[in-house]
Design a protein around this motif. Structure first.
Motif, short mmCIF file in Angstrom:
data_model
loop_
_atom_site.label_atom_id
_atom_site.label_comp_id
_atom_site.label_asym_id
_atom_site.label_seq_id
_atom_site.Cartn_x
_atom_site.Cartn_y
_atom_site.Cartn_z
N VAL A 82 -3.52 7.09 -4.00
CA VAL A 82 -4.34 6.47 -2.96
C VAL A 82 -5.68 7.18 -2.95
CG1 VAL A 82 -4.57 6.09 -0.49
CG2 VAL A 82 -2.39 5.68 -1.60
N ARG A 91 -1.86 4.08 4.93
CA ARG A 91 -0.65 3.85 4.13
C ARG A 91 0.36 4.97 4.42
NH1 ARG A 91 -4.84 1.87 0.94
NH2 ARG A 91 -4.43 -0.22 0.19
N ARG A 93 3.55 4.74 4.60
CA ARG A 93 4.69 4.59 3.71
C ARG A 93 4.25 3.79 2.50
NH1 ARG A 93 9.72 4.53 7.61
NH2 ARG A 93 10.69 5.70 5.94
N ARG A 94 4.45 4.34 1.35
CA ARG A 94 4.06 3.66 0.13
C ARG A 94 5.29 3.20 -0.63
NH1 ARG A 94 0.29 6.11 -3.65
NH2 ARG A 94 0.05 3.92 -4.18
N LEU A 110 -4.21 -2.34 -4.77
CA LEU A 110 -4.50 -1.64 -3.52
C LEU A 110 -5.89 -2.02 -3.06
CD1 LEU A 110 -3.37 1.07 -5.58
CD2 LEU A 110 -2.82 1.60 -3.23
N TYR A 112 -9.14 -1.27 -0.01
CA TYR A 112 -9.70 -0.24 0.87
C TYR A 112 -10.90 -0.79 1.62
CZ TYR A 112 -7.31 2.86 -2.46
OH TYR A 112 -6.39 3.47 -3.26
N GLU A 152 0.08 -3.80 -2.73
CA GLU A 152 -0.08 -2.81 -1.67
C GLU A 152 -1.35 -3.07 -0.86
OE1 GLU A 152 0.55 2.00 -1.19
OE2 GLU A 152 0.50 1.17 -3.19
N ARG A 153 -1.82 -4.31 -0.91
CA ARG A 153 -3.00 -4.66 -0.14
C ARG A 153 -2.61 -4.80 1.34
NH1 ARG A 153 -4.87 -9.79 -3.46
NH2 ARG A 153 -2.62 -10.02 -3.44
N GLY A 154 -3.52 -4.36 2.21
CA GLY A 154 -3.26 -4.44 3.63
C GLY A 154 -4.42 -5.10 4.34
#
Length: 157
Positions: A82, A91, A93-94, A110, A112, A152-154
């Motif tokens: 990260v 993040r 928890r990954r 991912l 950001y 893992e995109r948020g």
């Protein structure tokens, strides 16, 4: 064993969060044909809104790529690092590392959001896409569907 790494970083500002610019950004490829690169190098592609998200590829030393790669028992363990503790989204928890067998590949994404400490500059955004193949593969491997896809995109708000 052969390891093929392609790291794609797409970066933008709030100017590309909507409309035509966002459509261009969202239409940017997540995989490219891999040119020949020496074994300890990665194919790195950068795309930025200032260039209309045109891809610019270079070779880069694999040690400079934000990845943990480890071979053991005939498999490759893959885990992207990260980028920053100060980036959004958090993040806590990954996902676990992916273990690839020969002939398999993973696409790990991912995203950001960054802001300046004093709030002087606008927010900036990154999308990192890591395409990693284990074993001998063709130059067009990353144009197909991955064996494993880790998204893992948020939310970036």
């Amino acid at each position: 064993m052969e390891i093929t790494v392609q790291w794609i970083r797409t970066s933008w500002t709030k100017l590309s969060r909507g409309g035509e610019a966002a459509a261009r950004r969202n239409g940017a490829p997540v995989g490219f044909t891999v040119p020949y690169v020496p074994p300890s190098f990665a194919h790195v592609v950068r795309m930025h809104e200032r260039d209309g998200f045109e891809p610019h590829g270079v070779e880069e030393d694999l040690r400079k790529v934000d990845l943990q790669l480890r071979e053991a028992d005939g498999r490759l363990r893959v885990l992207p690092r990260v980028q920053s503790l100060f980036a959004i989204p958090p993040r806590p928890r990954r996902p676990p590392a992916v273990r690839l067998a020969s002939g398999q590949w993973v696409r790990w994404q991912l995203n950001y959001r960054f802001s300046s400490a004093a709030g002087v500059r606008d927010w900036s955004y990154w999308l990192d896409t890591f395409n990693i193949a284990y074993g001998p593969v063709g130059a067009d491997v990353f144009l197909s569907h991955p064996t494993v896809h880790v998204d893992e995109r948020g939310p970036l708000r």
